[in-house]
Design an enzyme around this catalytic site. Structure first.
Site, short mmCIF file in Angstrom:
data_model
loop_
_atom_site.label_atom_id
_atom_site.label_comp_id
_atom_site.label_asym_id
_atom_site.label_seq_id
_atom_site.Cartn_x
_atom_site.Cartn_y
_atom_site.Cartn_z
N THR A 1 56.33 24.22 14.61
CA THR A 1 55.86 23.08 14.94
C THR A 1 56.44 23.46 17.05
O THR A 1 55.48 22.73 17.71
CB THR A 1 57.31 22.15 15.17
OG1 THR A 1 58.45 22.62 14.53
CG2 THR A 1 56.89 21.55 13.69
N GLU B 1 52.37 22.44 9.12
CA GLU B 1 53.00 22.91 10.64
C GLU B 1 54.97 23.06 9.86
O GLU B 1 55.38 22.23 9.13
CB GLU B 1 53.68 21.83 11.29
CG GLU B 1 52.30 20.84 12.05
CD GLU B 1 52.09 22.18 13.48
OE1 GLU B 1 53.22 22.53 14.08
OE2 GLU B 1 51.02 21.89 14.36
ZN LIG Z 1 49.86 25.65 16.01
#
Ligand SMILES: [Zn+2]
Length: 232
Positions: free
Chosen positions: A19, A82
């Site tokens: 992230t 993510e």
């Molecule tokens: Zn990325």
């Protein structure tokens, strides 16, 4: 405003990210914000909690300008995960076991629904080497591969002079051709330029994590050849 839309082809690439924000909550808030114009299918917190933000059947906007194995701009053909980590900018740190266990289970689950080859499980840096570093050299690709997901060969010392930016010749051309065969966007020119160094760094973050320097030393080149053999 929206931060996802329809797909026209089924996903065939899995792109892992970090992230790169100070906290997981900050990242989730941004990925849920339609005005941010970015999104991902999943976020995996450091404690292993998994948040589904976009349905797998829809296109999330996580990869941006990107390329892997002949496919360009991968949002339409990929699923994006993510993984919460502050990243190189905010204090890059090891991914906790609970988080990796959750990522592994999620990848396994996704692969029951879509045809995604091992060689198409990659990092954001692999598909956008000049722009991105994530999920980076602390991500345990080896553990993911041991669980059955992704390509892995153990790096081994190998002879050969290192070469890097500024060098030219047939060996550089062959190296670039090898990276292209694996999947990177690196049309062979025979010149070891900044784009080549970026691809070498991305490759090292994924497959030769002990030294990320953009220099194609003997070990890096041997690792590339071993992976190509495995992928063939
Ligand atoms: Zn990325």
């Amino acid at each position: 405003m929206s931060n996802f839309d329809a797909r026209t082809v089924p996903p065939s690439v899995l792109v892992l990210h970090y992230t790169g924000m100070k906290t997981g909550q900050e990242a989730i808030d941004r990925l849920r914000d339609p005005d941010a114009r970015v999104s991902a299918h999943y976020v995996v917190e450091e404690d292993g909690r998994v948040f589904r933000l976009v349905d797998e059947g829809r296109r999330a906007w996580h990869a941006g300008t990107s390329f892997w194995r002949g496919r360009r701009n991968l949002n339409g053909e990929s699923i994006g995960i993510e993984i919460v980590n502050p990243g190189h900018e905010w204090g890059y740190r090891a991914f906790p076991d609970a988080q990796i266990a959750a990522v592994t289970a999620l990848v396994a689950d996704i692969r029951t629904r879509w045809t995604i080859e091992d060689r198409d499980i990659v990092g954001h840096a692999d598909v956008a080497p000049a722009r991105k570093d994530d999920p980076g050299e602390l991500f345990p690709w080896k553990r993911l591969a041991e669980a059955g997901h992704g390509l892995w060969v153990e790096p081994a010392a190998a002879p050969g002079l290192p070469f890097g930016e500024g060098e030219e010749g047939a060996a550089v051309f062959a190296l670039q051709a090898g990276f292209t065969r694996l999947g990177y966007d690196l049309p062979p020119s025979g010149r070891f330029d900044a784009d080549t160094a970026a691809v070498v760094r991305a490759f090292q973050r994924h497959w030769r994590q002990s030294k990320v320097d953009g220099i194609a030393d003997g070990e890096t080149r041997a690792q590339l050849i071993a992976l190509l053999r495995l992928a063939a």
